[in-house]
Structures are given as structure tokens and as C-alpha cells.
Design a protein around this motif. Structure first.
Motif, PDB file in Angstrom:
ATOM      1  N   ASN A  84     -46.100 -23.410 -36.687  1.00 47.25           N
ATOM      2  CA  ASN A  84     -47.391 -22.764 -36.887  1.00 47.25           C
ATOM      3  C   ASN A  84     -47.931 -22.996 -38.291  1.00 47.25           C
ATOM      4  N   LEU A 133     -40.373 -20.384 -32.532  1.00 45.13           N
ATOM      5  CA  LEU A 133     -41.420 -20.680 -31.554  1.00 45.13           C
ATOM      6  C   LEU A 133     -40.881 -21.447 -30.355  1.00 45.13           C
ATOM      7  N   THR A 150     -42.484 -15.951 -39.889  1.00 46.90           N
ATOM      8  CA  THR A 150     -43.822 -15.411 -39.655  1.00 46.90           C
ATOM      9  C   THR A 150     -44.018 -14.965 -38.215  1.00 46.90           C
ATOM     10  N   HIS A 151     -43.092 -15.392 -37.333  1.00 43.61           N
ATOM     11  CA  HIS A 151     -43.316 -15.161 -35.904  1.00 43.61           C
ATOM     12  C   HIS A 151     -41.976 -14.840 -35.234  1.00 43.61           C
ATOM     13  N   ARG A 158     -40.351 -12.443 -32.525  1.00 39.29           N
ATOM     14  CA  ARG A 158     -40.605 -11.463 -31.482  1.00 39.29           C
ATOM     15  C   ARG A 158     -39.399 -10.532 -31.309  1.00 39.29           C
ATOM     16  N   SER A 214     -49.522 -16.001 -44.055  1.00 38.46           N
ATOM     17  CA  SER A 214     -48.105 -16.333 -43.903  1.00 38.46           C
ATOM     18  C   SER A 214     -47.229 -15.615 -44.922  1.00 38.46           C
ATOM     19  N   ARG A 272     -46.573 -11.979 -43.783  1.00 44.51           N
ATOM     20  CA  ARG A 272     -45.672 -11.911 -42.629  1.00 44.51           C
ATOM     21  C   ARG A 272     -44.238 -12.289 -43.007  1.00 44.51           C
TER      22      ARG A 272
END
Length: 310
Positions: free
Chosen positions: A28, A76, A101-102, A104, A139, A142
Motif C-alpha cells: 500500500n 495484505l 499500517t494495515h 486486521r 502512514s 498508523r
């Protein structure tokens, strides 16, 4: 027959202890210095989940101790939890190199349940400068928030500050991570691979010389490299041959010979890739973006300082 015997002897003398598993080329972020040329345009490659689990099984059978899931951005990759659990079930220690940053909820659960360690890159204590490097607005916030969350969950985090821009706040970034509670912070400089090469062809001289020593990298299309930076030195493909045949095989012998011609046989002066879980034969490197002379490593424990590029 002679080539097979030579490959077996080489593999025995140089046991494969660590592997980078590059499960995706998708990211990302689109950092200008990315050695893997990862970006939102990247893909997960041709390796299936079954291909990856088979590869992990082969690593375990070969005595590998640690794997690091990388990308692109590995969080991701939709099957990362499955692969982490498989690796841990195979007896491997797991670290995930993520921009953080991502992440879940399922991944947080997997990290805590499987004893996963995390590593991340951090470019500045200010959001503006960090986001300029990643080319992703928000970014910094996060990444910083998720570093705090990981530490609150007792997940070990290692940080690395890469000197990318002139007058970059690298020392402030290092101190910011330490203030958050990150106990191990390394550093690195921009390296002329991937987008950072600006079109120049990669060369063995730009590597540290320790490629293939107890370590290899496996890409999203099954290619095997002596390290993540040496992806132009393909030594085989796990979709075509067992890893046990690739490691110490004829092609690997040729590549290692080429590296030796450039760097010599001994432990050479190097600028090792940032914060490897293992970077033998020297052991963990000091938090430095300068050089490391293994012959002097035992004589001085004083780390060099991180400095932005001139």
C-alpha cells in the motif's frame, strides 16, 4: 554424480538457518527507495498457499530455525495467518516485516497466539517527513499507533531507521521509537536496488558479500535468491525443484563463486541489510548505517551513529 556430491557437501557445511518468505509484491506504500520495487501495482505472484506450505515444510526438514514473512506488505496477503500458523506448527520461529499500517484483527490474534515478532521501518518522528518517504498520507500515524498496540500486547517489535533524504530526522526517529518502548532499533542507508537504483543494473559489488551464508530468500513466483537484495542472482525455483536440491546445488555454487570473486573468501567489511533476525557469520549487527568490519566486531561494542545520505 560429482556435482551432486559437491552440492551435498556444500549444503552440509552451510546449513540453511534463516529464510525470507516474500509472499507478495503488493504494497500500500510506494517508497522511492524500495529494493523490491513493491507498490500498489504489485501482485501476490504465482505461489499458491499449498506451494508456500510445502516450502515451509521443506525448510523445517532442512533444519531451518527462523523465517521472516516479507513483501511488498505481507499483512495484505490474505493467507498470512494460515502460513504463520503452519510455520509455527512446523517448529519455526516467525517474524513479520511490516509497515504496520494495515493489521486486521485476525492478524493481531495470530501474532499473539503464535508468538510472532514484528519488525518495521520508521523514517521520522514527524508525520510529514515519514509520509513523504512512504508516499502514503497517514502512514506515520498508523505505523506509530500499531507499534504502540503491538507493545501493549507484549508482541516484540524491532525498528529500523533508513536514511533516505538529506537532513532527514533519523536520530529523532530512533529516539521516538525508543520512547515508545522499542528496545532494538537498527539503521540502514538507501541501497541501489529496485527503485532506489534509478535504472542502474544491480551488481554483486553493491551486496555485503554474505549472501547465501545460512540464509536465502524465496519470492512470490518461487524464485530462490541468496538474499533479498540479491534477487538478480537466481539460484533456482521451488516450483521446479525441491529446496534441498537448490540449496548447495550447481547454480548456487556458481553464484557463490561469483560473490567470492568480488568480496573474497573471508568475512568482509560490509554494510549489512537492516535489522536481520540473524546476519551471520558476525551475529546481530550494531544499529548503524555505516560499515561493519567483522574482524573488529569483538573488539568494540560501540555502535556507529545513523546519518542521513550526503
Amino acid at each position: 554424480m560429482k556435482a551432486t556430491a559437491t552440492a551435498t557437501a556444500t549444503a552440509t557445511a552451510n546449513q540453511l538457518l534463516f529464510a525470507w518468505l516474500e509472499v507478495t509484491g503488493f504494497c500500500n506504500e510506494s517508497c522511492d527507495h524500495c529494493y523490491a520495487d513493491s507498490s500498489p501495482k504489485g501482485t501476490h505472484g504465482t505461489m499458491t498457499v499449498q506451494n508456500w506450505t510445502n516450502t515451509i515444510d521443506q525448510l523445517a526438514e532442512m533444519g531451518t530455525r527462523d523465517v521472516q514473512f516479507i513483501g511488498g506488505e505481507p499483512t495484505l496477503y490474505p493467507h498470512l495467518p494460515e502460513l504463520i500458523r503452519h510455520a509455527r506448527g512446523s517448529g519455526l520461529s516467525v517474524e513479520v516485516f511490516s509497515n504496520m499500517t494495515h493489521i486486521r484483527d485476525e492478524l493481531w490474534e495470530t501474532f499473539t497466539e503464535c508468538g510472532v515478532k514484528l519488525a518495521t521501518s520508521y523514517y521520522s518522528d514527524t508525520a510529514q517527513e515519514h509520509d513523504q518517504v512512504t508516499n502514503l498520507r497517514g502512514s506515520h500515524k498508523r505505523t506509530r499507533n500499531n507499534v504502540q498496540k503491538a507493545l501493549s500486547l507484549n508482541i516484540p517489535v524491532r525498528g529500523g531507521v533508513v536514511a533516505v533524504q538529506k537532513e532527514q530526522r533519523v536520530q529523532e526517529a530512533l529516539r521516538d521509537l525508543q520512547t515508545l518502548g522499542v528496545g532494538q532499533v537498527g539503521g540502514d542507508r538507501t541501497r541501489a536496488f529496485g527503485r532506489a537504483s534509478k535504472g542502474a543494473a544491480p551488481t554483486i559489488a553493491d551486496l555485503c558479500g554474505h549472501c547465501g551464508h545460512e540464509k536465502c530468500a524465496i519470492g512470490p513466483n518461487g524464485d530462490v535468491w541468496p538474499c533479498v537484495l540479491g534477487r538478480f542472482l537466481n539460484i533456482g525455483n521451488v516450483l521446479e525443484s525441491p529446496l534441498s536440491e537448490i540449496w548447495g546445488g550447481v547454480r548456487m555454487g556458481e553464484v557463490m563463486a561469483d560473490i567470492t570473486v568480488v568480496h573474497g573468501k573471508g568475512r568482509s567489511r560490509c554494510t549489512p541489510p537492516q535489522f536481520l533476525p540473524m546476519c551471520g557469520p558476525c551475529g546481530p549487527c550494531p544499529p548503524s548505517v555505516g560499515h561493519c568490519d567483522p574482524k573488529e566486531a569483538d573488539a568494540s561494542a560501540e555502535p556507529a551513529t545513523i546519518a542521513a545520505p550526503a
